[in-house]
Write a protein that holds these residues in place. Structure first.
Motif, mmCIF file in Angstrom:
data_model
loop_
_atom_site.group_PDB
_atom_site.id
_atom_site.type_symbol
_atom_site.label_atom_id
_atom_site.label_comp_id
_atom_site.label_asym_id
_atom_site.label_seq_id
_atom_site.Cartn_x
_atom_site.Cartn_y
_atom_site.Cartn_z
ATOM 1 N N ASP A 114 -29.463 5.731 84.739
ATOM 2 C CA ASP A 114 -29.365 5.286 83.356
ATOM 3 C C ASP A 114 -30.695 4.628 83.026
ATOM 4 N N ASP A 115 -31.427 5.196 82.090
ATOM 5 C CA ASP A 115 -32.765 4.700 81.777
ATOM 6 C C ASP A 115 -32.796 3.280 81.218
ATOM 7 N N LEU A 116 -31.657 2.748 80.849
ATOM 8 C CA LEU A 116 -31.613 1.382 80.325
ATOM 9 C C LEU A 116 -31.596 0.333 81.434
ATOM 10 N N LEU A 117 -31.302 0.719 82.669
ATOM 11 C CA LEU A 117 -31.100 -0.265 83.738
ATOM 12 C C LEU A 117 -32.289 -0.575 84.644
ATOM 13 N N TRP A 148 -25.981 1.703 88.765
ATOM 14 C CA TRP A 148 -26.981 2.746 88.546
ATOM 15 C C TRP A 148 -26.810 3.873 89.565
ATOM 16 N N PRO A 162 -34.097 -4.130 83.826
ATOM 17 C CA PRO A 162 -33.268 -5.304 84.133
ATOM 18 C C PRO A 162 -32.999 -5.461 85.632
ATOM 19 N N GLN A 210 -47.157 4.242 82.507
ATOM 20 C CA GLN A 210 -45.869 4.599 83.107
ATOM 21 C C GLN A 210 -46.109 5.133 84.508
ATOM 22 N N ALA A 250 -41.530 -6.455 76.653
ATOM 23 C CA ALA A 250 -42.171 -5.176 76.341
ATOM 24 C C ALA A 250 -43.652 -5.396 76.044
ATOM 25 N N TYR A 299 -41.589 -7.215 83.714
ATOM 26 C CA TYR A 299 -40.226 -6.691 83.653
ATOM 27 C C TYR A 299 -39.383 -7.404 82.599
#
Length: 178
Positions: free
Chosen positions: A15-18, A9, A21, A132, A117, A114
């Motif tokens: 990267d908004d996907l990481l 990252w 995780p 958020q 969803a 985490y």
């Protein structure tokens, strides 16, 4: 895993996907380290002859450790560290780590925020992260990284040394006929 993803990252740009995780894997690592430390502290206390009210047997520990709550685990570790013949300052989680553990617990007390969803069942089903929040992700991950390494490399090494000392002492006492 968390460190590898965090390094990616940082090196490859956000990267908004990481983030989730990464946070999940650090949190899980910290949870597992706390559970291991609790088991090790309980073993050391029993080796020293602990005979208090709390049952520290492996079966009872298994039941007690069926939680994902970081705060409960940290409190348990503090109780067990206090049972050991350590200097007072070493009988508790250090204040800086305690602050991070409290933050982590406030963000994800159940181990689901985490991971999923949506959490809950039926009518109580709700978004895991309903609000958020903007955080300094780099700073927060760095703090979790330090905490994870301190628990695994610092506290566990310290308890390992303590255990080695206990075993060596008991063997010497046995050899001497005490």
């Amino acid at each position: 895993m968390a460190e590898t993803a965090a390094r990616h990252w940082i090196a490859q740009a956000p990267d908004d996907l990481l983030p989730l995780p990464i946070l999940y894997n650090y949190r899980h690592s910290i949870e597992l380290s706390l559970k291991w430390l609790i088991r090790k502290a309980a073993q050391c206390a029993l080796r020293e002859g602990y005979a208090g009210e709390e049952d520290l047997s492996p079966g009872q520990l298994d039941k007690r450790l069926r939680t994902h709550n970081i705060r409960r685990l940290a409190d348990c570790l503090n109780r067990y560290l206090a049972l050991l013949d350590l200097p007072k300052v070493e009988q508790r989680i250090d204040p800086e780590s305690w602050t991070q553990l409290n933050w982590l617990d406030s963000e994800d007390a159940t181990g689901e925020t985490y991971r999923y969803a949506v959490v809950g069942h039926g009518v109580g089903r709700a978004p895991a992260r309903s609000v958020q929040q903007n955080v300094n992700f780099y700073e927060q991950v760095n703090e979790l990284h330090k905490l994870a390494h301190l628990l695994w490399g610092g506290y566990s090494a310290h308890l390992g040394e303590y255990e080695d000392w206990q075993i060596e002492y008991l063997e010497a006492m046995d050899t001497a006929g005490y």
